[in-house]
Design a protein around this motif. Structure first.
Motif, PDB file in Angstrom:
ATOM      1  N   VAL A   1       0.857  -1.186   0.000  1.00 54.27           N
ATOM      2  CA  VAL A   1       0.000   0.000   0.000  1.00 54.27           C
ATOM      3  C   VAL A   1       0.892   1.235   0.000  1.00 54.27           C
ATOM      4  N   VAL A   2       0.666   2.112  -0.964  1.00 51.87           N
ATOM      5  CA  VAL A   2       1.462   3.328  -1.107  1.00 51.87           C
ATOM      6  C   VAL A   2       0.558   4.547  -0.961  1.00 51.87           C
ATOM      7  N   TYR A   3       0.765   5.279   0.118  1.00 48.75           N
ATOM      8  CA  TYR A   3       0.091   6.571   0.278  1.00 48.75           C
ATOM      9  C   TYR A   3       1.022   7.654  -0.260  1.00 48.75           C
TER      10      TYR A   3
ATOM     11  N   GLY B   1      -2.495   2.118  -4.604  1.00 48.22           N
ATOM     12  CA  GLY B   1      -1.919   3.459  -4.561  1.00 48.22           C
ATOM     13  C   GLY B   1      -2.991   4.496  -4.268  1.00 48.22           C
ATOM     14  N   LEU B   2      -2.701   5.419  -3.359  1.00 49.93           N
ATOM     15  CA  LEU B   2      -3.666   6.432  -2.925  1.00 49.93           C
ATOM     16  C   LEU B   2      -3.010   7.801  -3.035  1.00 49.93           C
TER      17      LEU B   2
ATOM     18  N   ASP C   1      -4.171  -0.997  -8.278  1.00 55.57           N
ATOM     19  CA  ASP C   1      -5.435  -0.342  -7.972  1.00 55.57           C
ATOM     20  C   ASP C   1      -5.095   1.043  -7.424  1.00 55.57           C
ATOM     21  N   PHE C   2      -5.152   2.056  -8.289  1.00 58.50           N
ATOM     22  CA  PHE C   2      -4.783   3.413  -7.902  1.00 58.50           C
ATOM     23  C   PHE C   2      -6.040   4.274  -7.796  1.00 58.50           C
ATOM     24  N   HIS C   3      -6.055   5.136  -6.776  1.00 56.24           N
ATOM     25  CA  HIS C   3      -7.177   6.049  -6.582  1.00 56.24           C
ATOM     26  C   HIS C   3      -6.646   7.470  -6.426  1.00 56.24           C
ATOM     27  N   TYR C   4      -7.338   8.411  -7.051  1.00 57.22           N
ATOM     28  CA  TYR C   4      -6.927   9.806  -7.069  1.00 57.22           C
ATOM     29  C   TYR C   4      -8.043  10.645  -6.453  1.00 57.22           C
TER      30      TYR C   4
ATOM     31  N   TRP D   1      -8.679   4.778   3.926  1.00 54.74           N
ATOM     32  CA  TRP D   1      -8.538   3.764   4.978  1.00 54.74           C
ATOM     33  C   TRP D   1      -9.437   2.561   4.713  1.00 54.74           C
ATOM     34  N   LYS D   2     -10.661   2.807   4.281  1.00 53.39           N
ATOM     35  CA  LYS D   2     -11.560   1.699   3.947  1.00 53.39           C
ATOM     36  C   LYS D   2     -10.990   0.866   2.811  1.00 53.39           C
ATOM     37  N   ARG D   3     -10.437   1.541   1.824  1.00 53.91           N
ATOM     38  CA  ARG D   3      -9.827   0.805   0.716  1.00 53.91           C
ATOM     39  C   ARG D   3      -8.601   0.026   1.198  1.00 53.91           C
ATOM     40  N   THR D   4      -7.846   0.639   2.088  1.00 53.89           N
ATOM     41  CA  THR D   4      -6.649  -0.016   2.616  1.00 53.89           C
ATOM     42  C   THR D   4      -7.010  -1.292   3.366  1.00 53.89           C
ATOM     43  N   THR D   5      -7.962  -1.199   4.283  1.00 56.38           N
ATOM     44  CA  THR D   5      -8.323  -2.376   5.072  1.00 56.38           C
ATOM     45  C   THR D   5      -8.942  -3.465   4.202  1.00 56.38           C
ATOM     46  N   GLY D   6      -9.741  -3.069   3.219  1.00 54.29           N
ATOM     47  CA  GLY D   6     -10.326  -4.059   2.315  1.00 54.29           C
ATOM     48  C   GLY D   6      -9.272  -4.751   1.467  1.00 54.29           C
ATOM     49  N   PHE D   7      -8.324  -3.967   0.980  1.00 55.04           N
ATOM     50  CA  PHE D   7      -7.237  -4.495   0.156  1.00 55.04           C
ATOM     51  C   PHE D   7      -6.371  -5.471   0.956  1.00 55.04           C
ATOM     52  N   LEU D   8      -5.990  -5.069   2.158  1.00 55.77           N
ATOM     53  CA  LEU D   8      -5.153  -5.940   2.982  1.00 55.77           C
ATOM     54  C   LEU D   8      -5.881  -7.226   3.347  1.00 55.77           C
TER      55      LEU D   8
END
Length: 285
Positions: free
Chosen positions: A191-193, A213-214, A242-245, A270-277
């Motif tokens: 995960v890359v912030y 990527g966020l 999976d990148f989000h802008y 954060w929701k995307r992060t927890t779902g992805f992990l």
């Protein structure tokens, strides 16, 4: 006058001995520093939220490099039994401070063994000038940083972690990606912030882990065009990305430390992060 003093401090930091950082990296460090020049390492709402479940945490030594112990912060769900999927947590340019420790506990509360590494050897910054000097020193001598991250992954392996992810913000976001490229066969999710994009296609070809990527559209330190270029290259290489802008969000919009927090974007990230992990560290077959 304040701006002149700030830029002078950047010049001193970037003039450190060694030539490990490329010209592009130095330019990107300057841009990032400009984004933080009025910032402070105050706790953001990301670091004040309680973990989803009770956790236990402790200071640990996770290895040795160059004859010196590597000390970090390890957290896990209270009462957890058996081996857990694990996460390497990489701090922002401020260093391993209490806000990163809080985020490590928050990640542990999602059901992981979370290890926050220290890439600054115990040093922390309380102002942008000091943070720039610490970040620059790390970038000018990358070998110890890389060994540090290898040791962190190895330490989590000793705990029996069946799968390992990596996450970081800002300076740590760039190193999150680099960790996935450094030990590609040992990282199962990254995960890359808003970390610095990697432009070397040969390096990107090493990536095996799915990558989230966020990024903030208004980020002047990490331009969206450069990120989209990296995203395109990764897709051409057949990588899982999976990148989000986020519109209206700038650099550090979800940082544990700092004053640039943007709640709507950060909470969605954060929701995307927890779902992805969960998808790649818990439910992967």
């Amino acid at each position: 006058m304040i701006r002149q003093l700030f830029l002078a401090a950047l010049a001193v930091a970037l003039g450190a001995s060694g030539a490990a950082a490329s010209a592009d990296e130095r330019s990107d460090m300057r841009k990032m520093a400009e984004q933080h020049k009025h910032d402070t390492p105050a706790a953001s709402p990301a670091a004040t939220a309680e973990p989803a479940r009770p956790v236990d945490a402790e200071e640990v030594t996770y290895g040795e490099a160059a004859g010196k112990p590597l000390r970090g912060y390890l957290a896990h769900p209270r009462g957890a039994r058996g081996a857990l999927p694990a996460i390497v947590v990489i701090h922002e340019w401020w260093g391993l401070n209490d806000n990163i420790r809080a985020m490590t506990r928050r990640l542990a509360g999602e059901g992981y063994l979370a290890l926050a590494v220290d890439l600054y050897g115990g040093a922390k910054a309380d102002n942008p000038d000091a943070a720039m000097k610490l970040m620059s020193a790390a970038m000018e001598n990358k070998a110890p940083v890389e060994e540090n991250l290898r040791r962190a992954v190895a330490h989590l392996k000793t705990h029996g972690a069946p799968r390992i992810g990596v996450i970081g913000w800002c300076f740590g976001g760039a190193w999150s990606l680099q960790t996935a490229l450094l030990v590609p066969d040992q990282i199962d999710a990254a995960v890359v912030y808003y970390g610095r994009p990697e432009t070397d296609k040969e390096k990107l070809a090493r990536l095996r882990a799915p990558l989230l990527g966020l990024f903030g559209v208004e980020d002047k330190g990490i331009p969206v065009a450069a990120v989209r270029e990296m995203e395109g290259t990764l897709k051409q290489l057949g990588k899982s990305v999976d990148f989000h802008y986020y519109e209206g969000a700038g650099h550090a919009f979800a940082n544990p430390s700092g004053t640039s927090y943007r709640a709507e974007a950060a909470e969605d990230a954060w929701k995307r992060t927890t779902g992805f992990l969960k998808q790649y560290l818990k439910t992967k077959g």
